[in-house]
Design a protein around this motif. Sequence first.
Motif, PDB file in Angstrom:
ATOM      1  N   LYS A   4     -17.772  -7.577  13.252  1.00 42.93           N
ATOM      2  CA  LYS A   4     -18.206  -7.113  11.928  1.00 42.93           C
ATOM      3  C   LYS A   4     -17.490  -7.893  10.813  1.00 42.93           C
ATOM      4  CE  LYS A   4     -18.506  -3.078   8.908  1.00 42.93           C
ATOM      5  NZ  LYS A   4     -18.334  -3.897   7.743  1.00 42.93           N
ATOM      6  N   ALA A   5     -16.177  -8.098  10.978  1.00 50.40           N
ATOM      7  CA  ALA A   5     -15.422  -8.836   9.971  1.00 50.40           C
ATOM      8  C   ALA A   5     -15.946 -10.263   9.824  1.00 50.40           C
ATOM      9  CB  ALA A   5     -13.937  -8.855  10.327  1.00 50.40           C
ATOM     10  N   ASP A  37     -19.267 -10.201   8.035  1.00 50.17           N
ATOM     11  CA  ASP A  37     -19.021  -9.986   6.610  1.00 50.17           C
ATOM     12  C   ASP A  37     -18.624 -11.296   5.920  1.00 50.17           C
ATOM     13  OD1 ASP A  37     -19.651  -7.311   6.885  1.00 50.17           O
ATOM     14  OD2 ASP A  37     -17.568  -6.622   6.869  1.00 50.17           O
ATOM     15  N   GLU A  50     -20.607 -13.670   2.724  1.00 56.32           N
ATOM     16  CA  GLU A  50     -19.974 -13.862   1.408  1.00 56.32           C
ATOM     17  C   GLU A  50     -20.647 -14.987   0.658  1.00 56.32           C
ATOM     18  OE1 GLU A  50     -15.791 -14.498   1.941  1.00 56.32           O
ATOM     19  OE2 GLU A  50     -15.414 -12.364   2.073  1.00 56.32           O
TER      20      GLU A  50
END
Length: 71
Positions: free
Chosen positions: A63-64, A67, A71
Amino acid sequence: TPEQFIEDRMAYQVKILSMRMSGEKAASNQKQATEWLDHWFISPKNDADFIKTNYKRINSAIKAMLDLMLE
């Protein structure tokens, strides 16, 4: 970091630090996340016990990275 991966993590951190100190341009977070996810998805997943034990950690990491890519 699980104890069995501490050495790998340290080696990676030293590699990145060395690259930065020598003036090499580091990959962008987005590019790095993409490379890690590509590697994860194409790697064989033979260790079902590891995946089961680290399921939450793996999902948090994915998930990180996703993300970062957005960006």
